[in-house]
Scaffold this motif. Structure first.
Motif, PDB file in Angstrom:
ATOM      1  N   GLN A 325       0.686  -1.351  -0.282  1.00 36.50           N
ATOM      2  CA  GLN A 325       0.067  -0.042   0.025  1.00 36.50           C
ATOM      3  C   GLN A 325       0.904   1.560  -0.130  1.00 36.50           C
ATOM      4  O   GLN A 325       0.759   2.492  -0.598  1.00 36.50           O
ATOM      5  CB  GLN A 325      -0.912   0.089   0.861  1.00 36.50           C
ATOM      6  N   VAL A 326       1.816   1.112   0.862  1.00 38.80           N
ATOM      7  CA  VAL A 326       2.853   2.335   0.574  1.00 38.80           C
ATOM      8  C   VAL A 326       4.144   2.215  -0.743  1.00 38.80           C
ATOM      9  O   VAL A 326       3.450   3.630  -1.634  1.00 38.80           O
ATOM     10  CB  VAL A 326       4.153   2.175   1.240  1.00 38.80           C
ATOM     11  N   VAL A 327       4.141   1.276  -1.102  1.00 43.98           N
ATOM     12  CA  VAL A 327       4.241   1.564  -2.998  1.00 43.98           C
ATOM     13  C   VAL A 327       3.419   2.245  -3.561  1.00 43.98           C
ATOM     14  O   VAL A 327       3.669   2.769  -4.843  1.00 43.98           O
ATOM     15  CB  VAL A 327       4.816   0.677  -3.115  1.00 43.98           C
ATOM     16  N   ARG A 328       2.381   1.699  -3.690  1.00 43.63           N
ATOM     17  CA  ARG A 328       1.191   1.715  -4.013  1.00 43.63           C
ATOM     18  C   ARG A 328       0.552   3.378  -4.490  1.00 43.63           C
ATOM     19  O   ARG A 328       0.540   4.444  -5.043  1.00 43.63           O
ATOM     20  CB  ARG A 328       0.558   1.485  -4.793  1.00 43.63           C
ATOM     21  N   ARG A 329       1.207   3.862  -2.731  1.00 42.34           N
ATOM     22  CA  ARG A 329       0.959   5.254  -2.732  1.00 42.34           C
ATOM     23  C   ARG A 329       1.551   6.503  -3.442  1.00 42.34           C
ATOM     24  O   ARG A 329       1.397   7.409  -3.621  1.00 42.34           O
ATOM     25  CB  ARG A 329       0.450   5.613  -1.689  1.00 42.34           C
ATOM     26  N   VAL A 330       2.753   6.145  -2.994  1.00 46.89           N
ATOM     27  CA  VAL A 330       3.974   6.881  -3.838  1.00 46.89           C
ATOM     28  C   VAL A 330       3.636   6.862  -5.776  1.00 46.89           C
ATOM     29  O   VAL A 330       3.914   8.053  -5.947  1.00 46.89           O
ATOM     30  CB  VAL A 330       5.046   6.301  -3.416  1.00 46.89           C
ATOM     31  N   VAL A 331       3.895   5.826  -5.993  1.00 48.17           N
ATOM     32  CA  VAL A 331       3.499   5.795  -7.642  1.00 48.17           C
ATOM     33  C   VAL A 331       2.086   6.260  -8.234  1.00 48.17           C
ATOM     34  O   VAL A 331       2.817   7.355  -9.086  1.00 48.17           O
ATOM     35  CB  VAL A 331       3.516   4.308  -7.981  1.00 48.17           C
ATOM     36  N   GLU A 332       1.049   5.882  -7.487  1.00 45.79           N
ATOM     37  CA  GLU A 332      -0.315   7.112  -7.541  1.00 45.79           C
ATOM     38  C   GLU A 332       0.264   8.454  -7.282  1.00 45.79           C
ATOM     39  O   GLU A 332      -0.085   9.103  -7.916  1.00 45.79           O
ATOM     40  CB  GLU A 332      -1.028   6.468  -6.938  1.00 45.79           C
ATOM     41  N   ARG A 437       9.846   1.910  -9.505  1.00 39.73           N
ATOM     42  CA  ARG A 437       8.979   2.578  -9.471  1.00 39.73           C
ATOM     43  C   ARG A 437       8.825   3.042  -8.178  1.00 39.73           C
ATOM     44  O   ARG A 437       9.388   4.569  -7.885  1.00 39.73           O
ATOM     45  CB  ARG A 437       7.770   2.894 -10.132  1.00 39.73           C
ATOM     46  N   ALA A 438       8.358   3.218  -7.377  1.00 38.72           N
ATOM     47  CA  ALA A 438       8.765   4.009  -5.760  1.00 38.72           C
ATOM     48  C   ALA A 438      10.023   4.378  -5.645  1.00 38.72           C
ATOM     49  O   ALA A 438      10.145   5.269  -5.031  1.00 38.72           O
ATOM     50  CB  ALA A 438       7.541   3.002  -5.279  1.00 38.72           C
ATOM     51  N   ALA A 439      10.923   2.743  -5.655  1.00 38.93           N
ATOM     52  CA  ALA A 439      12.565   3.104  -5.157  1.00 38.93           C
ATOM     53  C   ALA A 439      12.637   4.448  -5.708  1.00 38.93           C
ATOM     54  O   ALA A 439      13.898   5.535  -5.474  1.00 38.93           O
ATOM     55  CB  ALA A 439      13.250   2.312  -5.207  1.00 38.93           C
ATOM     56  N   ARG A 440      12.144   4.576  -7.499  1.00 32.66           N
ATOM     57  CA  ARG A 440      13.173   6.404  -7.936  1.00 32.66           C
ATOM     58  C   ARG A 440      12.302   6.834  -7.755  1.00 32.66           C
ATOM     59  O   ARG A 440      12.981   8.236  -7.573  1.00 32.66           O
ATOM     60  CB  ARG A 440      13.019   5.099  -9.512  1.00 32.66           C
ATOM     61  N   LEU A 441      11.301   6.856  -7.104  1.00 34.02           N
ATOM     62  CA  LEU A 441      10.316   8.573  -7.044  1.00 34.02           C
ATOM     63  C   LEU A 441      10.702   8.960  -5.970  1.00 34.02           C
ATOM     64  O   LEU A 441      10.235   9.834  -5.589  1.00 34.02           O
ATOM     65  CB  LEU A 441       9.000   8.420  -7.110  1.00 34.02           C
ATOM     66  N   VAL A 442      10.731   8.054  -5.006  1.00 33.33           N
ATOM     67  CA  VAL A 442      10.840   8.545  -3.530  1.00 33.33           C
ATOM     68  C   VAL A 442      12.327   9.953  -3.565  1.00 33.33           C
ATOM     69  O   VAL A 442      11.944  10.460  -2.088  1.00 33.33           O
ATOM     70  CB  VAL A 442      10.885   7.608  -2.175  1.00 33.33           C
ATOM     71  N   GLY A 443      12.543  10.490  -4.137  1.00 28.00           N
ATOM     72  CA  GLY A 443      13.731  11.561  -4.157  1.00 28.00           C
ATOM     73  C   GLY A 443      12.610  12.682  -4.079  1.00 28.00           C
ATOM     74  O   GLY A 443      14.112  13.516  -4.800  1.00 28.00           O
ATOM     75  N   ASP A 444      11.413  12.386  -4.953  1.00 28.81           N
ATOM     76  CA  ASP A 444      10.836  13.421  -5.776  1.00 28.81           C
ATOM     77  C   ASP A 444      10.259  14.203  -4.425  1.00 28.81           C
ATOM     78  O   ASP A 444      10.035  14.245  -3.663  1.00 28.81           O
ATOM     79  CB  ASP A 444       9.675  12.688  -6.176  1.00 28.81           C
ATOM     80  N   ALA A 445      10.761  15.676  -4.596  1.00 26.94           N
ATOM     81  CA  ALA A 445      10.242  16.684  -3.449  1.00 26.94           C
ATOM     82  C   ALA A 445       9.035  16.532  -3.257  1.00 26.94           C
ATOM     83  O   ALA A 445       8.400  16.879  -2.294  1.00 26.94           O
ATOM     84  CB  ALA A 445      10.778  17.805  -4.078  1.00 26.94           C
ATOM     85  N   VAL A 468      12.451   1.798  -0.633  1.00 26.67           N
ATOM     86  CA  VAL A 468      11.688   2.326  -0.730  1.00 26.67           C
ATOM     87  C   VAL A 468      11.239   3.262   0.618  1.00 26.67           C
ATOM     88  O   VAL A 468      11.960   4.375   0.455  1.00 26.67           O
ATOM     89  CB  VAL A 468      10.084   1.720  -0.937  1.00 26.67           C
ATOM     90  N   LEU A 469      11.343   2.112   1.543  1.00 25.06           N
ATOM     91  CA  LEU A 469      11.105   2.576   2.420  1.00 25.06           C
ATOM     92  C   LEU A 469      12.764   3.521   3.106  1.00 25.06           C
ATOM     93  O   LEU A 469      12.963   4.357   4.159  1.00 25.06           O
ATOM     94  CB  LEU A 469      10.999   1.320   3.669  1.00 25.06           C
ATOM     95  N   ARG A 470      13.560   3.399   3.273  1.00 20.73           N
ATOM     96  CA  ARG A 470      14.537   3.946   3.244  1.00 20.73           C
ATOM     97  C   ARG A 470      14.756   5.740   2.413  1.00 20.73           C
ATOM     98  O   ARG A 470      15.228   6.222   2.950  1.00 20.73           O
ATOM     99  CB  ARG A 470      15.799   3.175   2.269  1.00 20.73           C
ATOM    100  N   GLY A 471      14.378   5.268   1.367  1.00 16.34           N
ATOM    101  CA  GLY A 471      13.636   6.679   0.708  1.00 16.34           C
ATOM    102  C   GLY A 471      12.547   7.694   1.368  1.00 16.34           C
ATOM    103  O   GLY A 471      12.718   8.648   0.891  1.00 16.34           O
ATOM    104  N   LEU A 472      12.085   7.022   1.725  1.00 16.42           N
ATOM    105  CA  LEU A 472      10.905   7.945   3.397  1.00 16.42           C
ATOM    106  C   LEU A 472      11.494   8.479   4.116  1.00 16.42           C
ATOM    107  O   LEU A 472      10.260   9.463   4.538  1.00 16.42           O
ATOM    108  CB  LEU A 472       9.636   6.621   3.124  1.00 16.42           C
ATOM    109  N   VAL A 473      12.788   7.757   5.109  1.00 17.99           N
ATOM    110  CA  VAL A 473      12.511   8.598   6.549  1.00 17.99           C
ATOM    111  C   VAL A 473      14.714   9.142   6.110  1.00 17.99           C
ATOM    112  O   VAL A 473      15.151   7.933   5.407  1.00 17.99           O
ATOM    113  CB  VAL A 473      12.509   7.914   7.386  1.00 17.99           C
TER     114      VAL A 473
END
Length: 704
Positions: A325-332, A437-445, A468-473
């Motif tokens: 769910q975390v992953v999908r929310r980042v992509v969406e 895809r989410a792992a690449r996007l977590v750097g997005d401001a 993804v989790l590493r990128g979210l914090v």
């Protein structure tokens, strides 16, 4: 008015939920004025402690309590709620003490302890048998252990005898003796239970109740709001009464980076994770915490639990989600709604078709099964800095097992390209692709981040999830708090956290005391694991050394049958007997590997007149129904009575999951099947029954 509530008081209400509202009414009156509100407070005849009282809860129940203090205001310790006559009997026997060695608050039954000691004093001890407690009585008394018990305990030669002797001691003394009996040093026990406090024990009840050992069994309630919150909850003891080790881990002010907590099933990792998330929110009025786990049904339970632990305003700052769910929310958030993810069977078919379409050499094709290709795609291909053939040819494939030369890698890349074309043509996606895809996007401001991330069931997350989790914090103190048990890895493959910038070496701890299940059930579950090689998230060998349980129960039962029908009827008759005997239906579960066995059990239970339902994804379900669930769905649950059906060869492990796979894919798949059976067998608190028809599973322990 001050109130100190005991765990036993909570248990009284857990056993009979019908008196919950009456208990709240009783405590409201007690807080107003015990003498003026019709509580009929009485001193029992001949009490062992002159401070003990009983008070009316209703016409059938009375509370057992102690008048702890009158200065500066009345203070009561709530010991139990019992039926009328039992309350008077119990009140006569109870004594409230402050332990002279360490200042812990203790409620005991001295007469019962004396009777047990007298019984053990008469027992003969084999002269050549080694002592299970290689200490002197004075060393045990120095910790705070009852002196008469200590004198007999050092004579004993088995852990079961030690627990039997200690059965009526305060909980911390029982667990400390168990720790010592299973190899923990005196120094470590002193540290775990904070027994080295140099301050002299105080007679002040407020000081005594704050000791680490006291807080295992007592809680001081400050004000009506806290009292109301506890009584309006479901009285789950995990919310309040923590082992000192759990409390230290959950409420430590600062970890200087990611922290990893390991431990077997039932050791309280989830409890620590929930309390850690609550602590982090309370520590800062603006902190945002992500509490995540692998599956949605576990996340739904965590959501219910966190709401019971925190007030509404605080719980709103904890985002509880399944990791996908975390992953999908980042992509969406960045790309819009993705396509519907393909199921595992659909992906397997696409991988098989891709192997044929790519013209793979005949000597390589047998090694390229769907499971291997999915793992290669998830852990190697999707983690490439550039999604190109050249990048794949140069990539490190640490831990992948099957070695591939340059020509073979080129063939695998053709398979990957064919697979990706097929997925794109279908208009669908995969969870693995979404995670990449989410792992690449977590750097997005513009992507929402968190101040802290708490992870439960971390062993089941794959490489994309961790990126993804590493990128979210942001990296720093208290960034990631991770709970895992390698023996419960039933999804995905082994990963090492250090590969994703999550370094926990030097910041990890392993819990070994099982709070859920009996020693007998724990021994059976450990037998299921056997000598299976398991690696933790630091890449080190996982161990079950030191795992133990503090309470006993019936030996697990094993039953084989000639047919599926006989097995289902036995399960239904057994459950019917439990329900007729007063066991709550919601405390019973029937677990199976396949849907076929689940359906047979459901029909048999229905024919036996037992209310039954499938365990729901988004919550605990109907409180009046026996639960039927797959072994996967049972992850993270616990029940008083569990029957595991269909534990037969060809089903456990499931043939089509493991057979025909090349090494090391075969070993990994078989290991996940063993872990799944371990998960199922470790759900039972009190009684475990395992059944099969025809040939028993090779995973069954050789001894029970």
């Amino acid at each position: 008015m001050g109130v100190i509530m005991s765990k036993e008081f909570h248990r009284s209400i857990d056993v009979d939920g019908s008196i919950k509202a009456k208990a709240w009414d009783f405590l409201t009156k007690l807080s107003q004025n015990a003498e003026l509100t019709g509580l009929d407070v009485k001193i029992p005849k001949g009490p062992a402690d002159k401070r003990v009282r009983t008070a009316r809860v209703d016409l059938n129940y009375r509370a057992v309590l102690f008048a702890v203090s009158d200065d500066p205001e009345p203070m009561w310790l709530l010991a139990a709620i019992r039926p009328h006559d039992q309350a008077y009997e119990e009140a006569q026997s109870l004594v409230l003490d402050i332990n002279p060695a360490n200042g812990a608050m203790e409620v005991t039954r001295p007469a019962k302890i004396d009777a047990t000691v007298t019984e053990y004093r008469k027992r003969a001890v084999e002269p050549d048998a080694p002592q299970v407690l290689p200490f002197t009585p004075d060393e045990l008394v120095g910790l705070g252990i009852n002196a008469e018990v200590a004198e007999q305990a050092v004579r004993l030669t088995s852990e079961d005898d030690v627990l039997g002797l200690a059965a009526d001691l305060p909980e911390w003394q029982q667990q400390a003796l168990l720790d010592l009996a299973t190899g923990t040093s005196l120094q470590d026990v002193r540290a775990s239970y904070e027994l080295d406090n140099t301050a002299a024990p105080s007679a002040d009840p407020l000081e005594a109740v704050q000791r680490a050992t006291s807080r295992m069994e007592f809680v001081y309630l400050e004000g009506d709001d806290e009292l109301r919150r506890m009584l309006e909850g479901d009285f789950a003891a995990w919310r309040t009464y923590l082992h000192p080790t759990q409390r230290d881990l959950a409420y430590r002010s600062t970890y200087n980076g990611p922290f990893r907590l390991a431990g077997g099933a039932g050791t309280g990792k989830t409890v620590v994770a929930l309390h850690r998330a609550a602590f982090l929110v309370r520590k800062s009025p603006t902190a945002r915490v992500l509490l995540c786990t692998f599956t949605r049904n576990l996340a739904a339970q965590l959501q219910l639990d966190i709401r019971g632990l925190l007030g509404a305003g605080e719980s709103e700052r904890i985002d509880v989600r399944g990791v996908d769910q975390v992953v999908r929310r980042v992509v969406e958030h960045v790309d819009g709604a993705p396509g519907q993810p393909l199921g595992e069977r659909e992906q397997d078919q696409l991988w098989d078709e891709a192997v044929h379409a790519a013209g793979v050499p005949a000597d390589l094709a047998p090694h390229l099964g769907p499971a291997f290709l999915a793992g290669e795609y998830r852990t190697v291909v999707l983690s490439l800095p550039e999604h190109t053939r050249d990048a794949y040819l140069k990539a490190k494939r640490t831990g992948r097992g099957l070695r591939l030369n340059r020509v073979q890698r080129a063939a695998v890349w053709r398979v990957v390209e064919a697979y990706e074309r097929a997925v794109e043509t279908s208009g669908r996606t995969t969870f693995d692709a979404l995670a990449a895809r989410a792992a690449r996007l977590v750097g997005d401001a513009d992507v929402e981040r968190y101040d802290h991330v708490v992870v439960d069931e971390g062993q089941d997350l794959h490489a994309g999830h961790w990126r993804v989790l590493r990128g979210l914090v942001a990296s720093g103190p208290n960034d990631l708090f991770i709970c895992e048990d390698g023996h419960q890895r039933i999804y995905g493959e082994r990963v090492v956290l250090g590969h994703f910038g999550i370094e926990t070496r030097g910041r990890s701890r392993r819990l070994t005391l099982n709070y859920r299940t009996t020693r007998q059930n724990l021994r059976f579950a450990m037998g299921v694991i056997g000598d299976e090689s398991v690696v933790d998230l630091d890449g080190d060998a996982e161990t079950v050394a030191g795992y133990r349980s503090a309470f006993t129960g019936p030996t697990p039962e094993l039953h084989g049958f000639a047919s599926d029908g006989e097995e289902a009827r036995f399960a239904a008759d057994t459950v019917r007997g439990w329900v007729d005997g007063g066991v709550s239906p919601a405390a019973i579960a029937v677990l199976a590997r396949r849907s076929a066995e689940q359906e047979r059990a459901r029909l048999a239970l229905k024919d036996a007149g037992v209310p039954v339902e499938l365990l729901q994804r988004d919550g605990p379900g109907n409180a009046d129904s026996v639960k039927i669930a797959s072994m996967h769905r049972a992850k993270g649950t616990e029940f008083s009575r569990v029957i595991v059906i269909g534990a037969e060869a060809g089903v456990v492990p499931l043939d089509w999951v493991v057979e025909g796979r090349p090494e090391p894919e075969y070993s990994a798949a078989r290991g996940r099947e063993r872990s799944l059976f371990y998960v199922a067998c470790s759900r039972a608190r009190d009684q475990l029954i395992v059944t099969w028809s025809r040939t028993p599973s090779p995973f069954l322990p050789t001894t029970v």
